[in-house]
Design an enzyme around this catalytic site. Structure first.
Site, mmCIF file in Angstrom:
data_model
loop_
_atom_site.group_PDB
_atom_site.id
_atom_site.type_symbol
_atom_site.label_atom_id
_atom_site.label_comp_id
_atom_site.label_asym_id
_atom_site.label_seq_id
_atom_site.Cartn_x
_atom_site.Cartn_y
_atom_site.Cartn_z
ATOM 1 N N GLU A 1 26.663 -4.613 7.245
ATOM 2 C CA GLU A 1 25.658 -4.125 8.177
ATOM 3 C C GLU A 1 25.255 -2.703 7.795
ATOM 4 O O GLU A 1 26.075 -1.937 7.276
ATOM 5 C CB GLU A 1 26.220 -4.096 9.613
ATOM 6 C CG GLU A 1 26.531 -5.458 10.197
ATOM 7 C CD GLU A 1 25.310 -6.152 10.762
ATOM 8 O OE1 GLU A 1 24.231 -5.513 10.778
ATOM 9 O OE2 GLU A 1 25.430 -7.301 11.171
ATOM 10 N N ILE A 2 24.018 -2.338 8.056
ATOM 11 C CA ILE A 2 23.578 -0.964 7.853
ATOM 12 C C ILE A 2 24.227 -0.073 8.912
ATOM 13 O O ILE A 2 24.255 -0.405 10.091
ATOM 14 C CB ILE A 2 22.047 -0.863 7.960
ATOM 15 C CG1 ILE A 2 21.394 -1.679 6.853
ATOM 16 C CG2 ILE A 2 21.581 0.586 7.902
ATOM 17 C CD1 ILE A 2 19.897 -1.773 6.952
ATOM 18 N N LYS A 3 24.765 1.060 8.498
ATOM 19 C CA LYS A 3 25.349 1.999 9.442
ATOM 20 C C LYS A 3 24.246 2.851 10.068
ATOM 21 O O LYS A 3 23.414 3.410 9.366
ATOM 22 C CB LYS A 3 26.364 2.910 8.754
ATOM 23 C CG LYS A 3 27.059 3.871 9.727
ATOM 24 C CD LYS A 3 27.978 4.817 9.000
ATOM 25 C CE LYS A 3 28.723 5.694 10.001
ATOM 26 N NZ LYS A 3 27.818 6.496 10.843
ATOM 27 N N VAL A 4 24.244 2.913 11.377
ATOM 28 C CA VAL A 4 23.277 3.750 12.086
ATOM 29 C C VAL A 4 24.038 4.838 12.841
ATOM 30 O O VAL A 4 25.125 4.610 13.360
ATOM 31 C CB VAL A 4 22.413 2.917 13.065
ATOM 32 C CG1 VAL A 4 21.494 1.995 12.304
ATOM 33 C CG2 VAL A 4 23.272 2.126 14.044
ATOM 34 N N ASP A 5 23.458 6.027 12.895
ATOM 35 C CA ASP A 5 24.110 7.156 13.552
ATOM 36 C C ASP A 5 23.739 7.185 15.030
ATOM 37 O O ASP A 5 22.692 7.714 15.421
ATOM 38 C CB ASP A 5 23.694 8.474 12.885
ATOM 39 C CG ASP A 5 24.335 8.642 11.526
ATOM 40 O OD1 ASP A 5 25.473 8.167 11.358
ATOM 41 O OD2 ASP A 5 23.704 9.234 10.638
#
Length: 246
Positions: A25-29
């Site tokens: 999964e793309i890491k989001v802040d």
């Protein structure tokens, strides 16, 4: 399933795993958030289990409108600013007062990046959490297929407070008289932070006895001038969900 849920957290590793059974999964802040749609409304939990709904009403409102009761999602609350995700804006929202959180939400609304579904009423309820990730992922896509990427903001209306249920300092519900109605009805359960704030506003108002609400539950009647904002569309044919005090 017991609530609040403590989600599984990511951990650092020196190298990425390989193989056909791994998914990425793309890491989001943002801030990790469990979003739970109940029969009465929506509850947002932080990663530590703290209820944070009042600070993220711009997520709770569309979730209440578009998710079936019994749905539980795992994801991240994020804020887009100038085409990028602004972690500082998320931190500012989470650490702000309720009034400040509302002002920040109006300027920079939040988005919810859902990456897992833990329960759904039409697919086994809480048993969904025990299914393989690939099945949960496919179900997540199905559940969110008609939701879309835009936040649907809801209109609000006013209701006069005529009483409360539970302790006065931290009421569980409010007895409300919405515009155009002649008989008080009880609100949905109040978020703990909002309940404490409303309790402080009602602390010195005179008690006028016990009364019966339309739902058959009793409430303590008050002589008060307090007016609260409730979600439009949650009146005569739905649950009265309190947003804030006027």
């Amino acid at each position: 399933m017991e609530y609040p849920i403590r989600p599984a957290l990511a951990r650092a590793v020196p190298t990425l795993p390989t193989g056909p059974n791994w998914h990425f999964e793309i890491k989001v802040d943002g801030h990790r958030m469990i979003l739970r749609r109940t029969e009465d409304g929506v509850i947002c939990y932080s990663r530590t289990g703290r209820t944070v709904t009042s600070h993220w009403m711009d997520l709770a409102v569309p979730a209440m409108q578009q998710l079936l009761p019994g749905t539980v999602l795992d994801g991240e609350a994020v804020i887009w600013n100038g085409g990028t995700i602004d972690f500082g804006a998320v931190q500012a929202r989470a650490a702000s007062s309720l009034d400040r959180a509302r002002a920040l939400a109006a300027r920079l609304p939040a988005s919810y990046a859902a990456f897992d579904v833990l329960a759904h009423p039409e697919h086994g309820g809480a048993a969904v959490a025990a299914r393989p990730y690939t099945e949960r992922r496919a179900l997540l896509v199905e559940v969110l297929a008609d939701v879309g990427p835009k936040i649907r903001h809801a209109d609000t209306t006013d209701a006069r407070v005529v009483g409360f249920v539970g302790p006065r300092r931290r009421p569980r519900r409010l007895a409300l008289l919405p515009a155009g109605e002649s008989r008080p009805r009880l609100s949905a359960p109040l978020d703990p932070v909002l309940a404490a704030r409303l309790g402080a506003l009602l602390a010195d108002d005179p008690v006028e006895g016990e009364h019966l609400a339309a739902a058959g539950e009793t409430y303590t009647a008050l002589a008060t001038e307090l007016v609260v904002e409730v979600l439009a569309g949650t009146g005569r044919h739905g649950t009265l969900s309190v947003v804030r005090a006027r």
